[in-house]
Motif scaffolding. Structure first.
Motif, PDB file in Angstrom:
ATOM      1  N   ALA A  98      -2.925   0.644   6.533  1.00  0.00           N
ATOM      2  CA  ALA A  98      -4.293   0.478   6.033  1.00  0.00           C
ATOM      3  C   ALA A  98      -4.974  -0.737   6.650  1.00  0.00           C
ATOM      4  O   ALA A  98      -6.209  -0.844   6.624  1.00  0.00           O
ATOM      5  CB  ALA A  98      -4.280   0.354   4.508  1.00  0.00           C
ATOM      6  N   GLU A  99      -4.166  -1.639   7.217  1.00  0.00           N
ATOM      7  CA  GLU A  99      -4.705  -2.847   7.841  1.00  0.00           C
ATOM      8  C   GLU A  99      -4.628  -2.775   9.367  1.00  0.00           C
ATOM      9  O   GLU A  99      -4.763  -3.795  10.051  1.00  0.00           O
ATOM     10  CB  GLU A  99      -3.934  -4.067   7.341  1.00  0.00           C
ATOM     11  N   GLU A 146       7.132   2.319   2.625  1.00  0.00           N
ATOM     12  CA  GLU A 146       6.091   1.732   1.778  1.00  0.00           C
ATOM     13  C   GLU A 146       5.413   0.558   2.491  1.00  0.00           C
ATOM     14  O   GLU A 146       4.171   0.449   2.502  1.00  0.00           O
ATOM     15  CB  GLU A 146       6.696   1.267   0.457  1.00  0.00           C
ATOM     16  N   ALA A 147       6.201  -0.324   3.098  1.00  0.00           N
ATOM     17  CA  ALA A 147       5.633  -1.486   3.780  1.00  0.00           C
ATOM     18  C   ALA A 147       4.779  -1.064   4.963  1.00  0.00           C
ATOM     19  O   ALA A 147       3.697  -1.632   5.203  1.00  0.00           O
ATOM     20  CB  ALA A 147       6.761  -2.413   4.242  1.00  0.00           C
ATOM     21  N   GLY A 184       3.242   1.777   5.264  1.00  0.00           N
ATOM     22  CA  GLY A 184       2.037   2.407   4.736  1.00  0.00           C
ATOM     23  C   GLY A 184       0.971   1.389   4.384  1.00  0.00           C
ATOM     24  O   GLY A 184      -0.216   1.582   4.671  1.00  0.00           O
ATOM     25  N   ARG A 185       1.415   0.285   3.762  1.00  0.00           N
ATOM     26  CA  ARG A 185       0.450  -0.777   3.459  1.00  0.00           C
ATOM     27  C   ARG A 185      -0.127  -1.368   4.740  1.00  0.00           C
ATOM     28  O   ARG A 185      -1.333  -1.633   4.843  1.00  0.00           O
ATOM     29  CB  ARG A 185       1.123  -1.878   2.630  1.00  0.00           C
ATOM     30  N   ALA A 186       0.749  -1.578   5.731  1.00  0.00           N
ATOM     31  CA  ALA A 186       0.283  -2.149   6.992  1.00  0.00           C
ATOM     32  C   ALA A 186      -0.640  -1.185   7.731  1.00  0.00           C
ATOM     33  O   ALA A 186      -1.559  -1.616   8.446  1.00  0.00           O
ATOM     34  CB  ALA A 186       1.474  -2.516   7.869  1.00  0.00           C
TER      35      ALA A 186
END
Length: 370
Positions: free
Chosen positions: A58-59, A51-52, A54-56
């Motif tokens: 996007a950045e 999850e972490a 995946g968020r990263a």
């Protein structure tokens, strides 16, 4: 044709430390049904890590923090040390390379065990260092002999892994401390603890106080299940750790890798669950070996070295037979350790596939060797 290479580069063999499973698939013209040869964790990372990351992801238009502050702070808090005692890099492999770059000039001597982790040797050779090998004793690295050799030749570096790859063996903390205490002046002890999360509690010396001549290397590739992410770290005295900033690739650990490692450290419950699965799978692998008339070595890692009972040629026949049956495993490359195969733990399904392949490969090997 012009020759732009250094004398050192011209003298190096055209090789890499490991042939990957992807290369073997291309060579054999097949797809592996089980990938249990590279000491990865097929159990995978924590869902929180995915999850972490995946968020990263996007950045990922932005570079990761070149000072790696959050991951260094998380590692420091996890171990009860200061941020200045932590350097982060592209796995232990990358950090070993930086260590050699910082310390080894052409001709400098380095002591290690004959058959120990070959990537370290690869880096030493690449910088012109002279490798000095000490044999294993009873299928374990021999700390007393390593120390005796270090005192005799006064190397710049002394490499020791605890637990060890490729045999899975380990020494207790008191033995490692004697090695640390006895390292001669002018020698830096490279203590590879990549499998520390899987080691018995009494195998790891206390981190503090740090010693001026010891660096301790750890990773997220094994128990944390993040081999493909490439993030590891080294612990040591702040004055020595600061030297890594002079040579490291400051954007080499990606935004996703940093985020994933922070999340992994925060989910210790998942880590402990995975360690339990690894311990159970080690027992299953040992049982498989014994059912097939082979001898498993005790292991404090996520793999089991299996003594095939004859010489390296016989073990290579078994290895090739297992590979051809679609199961990726490996073996040590140096005698007498090359009488073994080395199998990473996996799921029940993966180990069942291995047992079937092993039985067939053994039958063929015994027939060829008869």
């Amino acid at each position: 044709m012009q020759d732009f290479l250094t004398d050192i580069a011209r003298g190096l063999p055209a090789t890499v430390p490991f042939v990957g499973p992807e290369a073997l698939e291309r060579r054999l013209g097949l797809r592996f049904k089980a990938r249990i040869g590279a000491n990865e964790s097929t159990f995978g990372p924590s869902p929180a890590v995915i999850e972490a990351m995946g968020r990263a992801a996007a950045e990922s238009w932005a570079y990761g923090d070149p000072e790696q502050y959050e991951i260094k702070a998380a590692i420091a808090a996890h171990h009860g040390v200061e941020i200045g005692n932590v350097a982060v890099g592209e796995g232990v492999d990358g950090l070993l390379g930086l260590t050699v770059q910082l310390t080894i000039a052409p001709g400098d001597r380095v002591v290690t065990s004959l058959g120990a982790y070959p990537t370290f040797n690869y880096h030493v050779a690449g910088h012109g260092g002279q490798l000095d090998f000490v044999p294993y004793a009873d299928d374990r690295e021999d700390p007393a002999a390593l120390l005796e050799r270090a005192r005799a030749v006064r190397p710049k570096l002394l490499y020791f892994a605890n637990p060890d790859n490729p045999t899975g063996s380990w020494w207790n903390a008191q033995t490692v401390e004697r090695l640390m205490d006895g390292v001669p002046a002018g020698t830096l002890l490279v203590l590879d603890e990549a499998y520390s999360d899987l080691a018995p509690a009494d195998a790891l010396p206390a981190l503090l106080p740090f010693r001026d001549n010891v660096l301790r290397f750890r990773t997220f590739s094994k128990a944390y299940g993040m081999a493909g992410v490439r993030v590891g770290y080294v612990l040591g005295p702040a004055t020595l750790i600061a030297e890594f900033d002079k040579v490291r690739n400051h954007f080499g650990v990606s935004r996703m890798a940093q985020a994933g490692a922070v999340a992994a450290l925060a989910d210790q419950a998942y880590l402990q669950s995975t360690v339990g699965r690894i311990v159970a799978a080690r027992q299953t692998l040992s049982d498989i070996a014994r059912r097939n008339g082979l001898t498993p070595l005790p292991s404090a890692t996520n793999f089991v070295a299996i003594d095939c009972g004859r010489d390296g040629n016989f073990a290579r026949l078994i290895l090739q037979g297992v590979l051809e049956r679609g199961i990726f495993i490996r073996m040590p490359g140096v005698a007498p350790l090359d009488r073994m195969i080395r199998v990473t733990v996996g799921t029940e399904e993966e180990l069942a596939l291995f047992e079937t392949a092993l039985a067939g490969a053994l039958a063929d090997a015994r027939e060829k060797a008869a």
